[in-house]
Write a protein that holds these residues in place. Structure first.
Motif, PDB file in Angstrom:
ATOM      1  N   LEU A 275      -3.231 -25.273  27.711  1.00 29.55           N
ATOM      2  CA  LEU A 275      -2.536 -25.063  28.973  1.00 29.55           C
ATOM      3  C   LEU A 275      -3.540 -24.619  30.020  1.00 29.55           C
ATOM      4  N   ASP A 276      -3.916 -25.526  30.894  1.00 31.07           N
ATOM      5  CA  ASP A 276      -4.913 -25.184  31.903  1.00 31.07           C
ATOM      6  C   ASP A 276      -4.618 -25.917  33.198  1.00 31.07           C
ATOM      7  N   ARG A 277      -5.098 -25.308  34.303  1.00 28.83           N
ATOM      8  CA  ARG A 277      -4.864 -25.854  35.640  1.00 28.83           C
ATOM      9  C   ARG A 277      -3.372 -26.057  35.886  1.00 28.83           C
ATOM     10  N   LEU A 278      -2.596 -25.052  35.458  1.00 27.20           N
ATOM     11  CA  LEU A 278      -1.140 -25.081  35.553  1.00 27.20           C
ATOM     12  C   LEU A 278      -0.631 -23.739  36.069  1.00 27.20           C
TER      13      LEU A 278
ATOM     14  N   GLU B 273      -6.310 -16.919  36.754  1.00 29.05           N
ATOM     15  CA  GLU B 273      -5.237 -16.800  37.740  1.00 29.05           C
ATOM     16  C   GLU B 273      -4.315 -15.623  37.443  1.00 29.05           C
ATOM     17  N   TYR B 274      -3.958 -15.432  36.164  1.00 32.83           N
ATOM     18  CA  TYR B 274      -2.920 -14.461  35.815  1.00 32.83           C
ATOM     19  C   TYR B 274      -3.405 -13.271  34.992  1.00 32.83           C
ATOM     20  N   GLY B 275      -4.644 -13.316  34.522  1.00 38.49           N
ATOM     21  CA  GLY B 275      -5.168 -12.195  33.763  1.00 38.49           C
ATOM     22  C   GLY B 275      -4.542 -12.050  32.380  1.00 38.49           C
ATOM     23  N   MET B 276      -4.702 -10.863  31.807  1.00 34.44           N
ATOM     24  CA  MET B 276      -4.212 -10.602  30.465  1.00 34.44           C
ATOM     25  C   MET B 276      -2.686 -10.579  30.386  1.00 34.44           C
TER      26      MET B 276
ATOM     27  N   ILE C 165      -4.109 -20.527  25.980  1.00 27.18           N
ATOM     28  CA  ILE C 165      -4.050 -20.105  27.370  1.00 27.18           C
ATOM     29  C   ILE C 165      -5.417 -20.418  27.965  1.00 27.18           C
ATOM     30  N   GLY C 166      -5.474 -21.433  28.822  1.00 29.48           N
ATOM     31  CA  GLY C 166      -6.742 -21.934  29.326  1.00 29.48           C
ATOM     32  C   GLY C 166      -7.484 -20.963  30.225  1.00 29.48           C
TER      33      GLY C 166
END
Length: 205
Positions: free
Chosen positions: A6-9, A37-40, A30-31
């Motif tokens: 899951l990347d660039r999403l 973008e969203y961190g941990m 988790i890409g």
């Protein structure tokens, strides 16, 4: 086995795709871009939403091995990635932390020379990703797994980079244990159907 990348999403897209593919995948990646973008927090969220799946945090750690490995694994991932070109100490530190937490490190072999593979084995690396980078997948000189040679005698092998039903056989020499599938699934109009097709193709090897 299949690892959906899951990347660039957006976060919402990641959740939707995982829900649609859930029955046909074994690992959720988790890409790197999603983590940036969203961190941990997105790892923590996915751990709660999908408790029965293995989660891979594609941190691509190349320094601060102890800190970044602990950060990703304590957030809820089962595996975190470390670049094979990192200093030996970074890899050793990452493995040490993972062992303390009874989890794993996946070493990314992107641009790693074959001569380094034996050293990675000596360092205690068990999982490796034979990886064709996103930026080279569309170029003839960068879209082959041939330069990786045979890895399966020494490592558990993941393969990544433009994986689709048509490309599965290209990596057969590596005897991969896990196929990391990104765009073929995430860009599909029906991700669930795409993941089912991948599962069928892999099972028939």
């Amino acid at each position: 086995m299949i690892q959906v990348a899951l990347d660039r999403l957006t976060k919402e897209e990641c959740i939707s795709i995982t829900e649609q593919t859930y029955d046909h995948i074994d690992y959720i990646e988790i890409g790197t871009g999603v983590i940036k973008e969203y961190g941990m927090d997105i790892i923590r969220d996915f751990r709660k939403r999908f408790p029965d799946k293995k989660i891979v945090a594609d941190m691509k750690t190349c320094d601060a091995g102890k800190h970044e490995t602990r950060q990703a694994l304590e957030a809820g991932s089962d595996i975190t990635t470390v670049m094979g070109l990192s200093h030996d100490q970074t890899i050793l530190d990452s493995i040490q932390v993972a062992e303390e937490l009874y989890k794993n490190v996946l070493v990314d072999l992107l641009e790693v020379p074959v001569e380094r593979f034996a050293r990675l084995k000596e360092l205690g690396v068990e999982l490796v990703s034979a990886h064709i980078g996103k930026d080279t997948q569309d170029h003839s000189e960068g879209n082959s797994f041939e330069h990786y040679g045979s890895l399966s005698d020494d490592f558990t092998v993941f393969v990544a980079g433009g994986i689709s039903p048509k490309s599965v056989q290209q990596s057969e020499k590596l005897k991969p244990d896990v196929f990391i599938v990104g765009g073929y699934i995430t860009n599909a109009s029906n991700p669930g159907e795409a993941s089912r097709t991948m599962k069928e193709v892999i099972s028939k090897r």
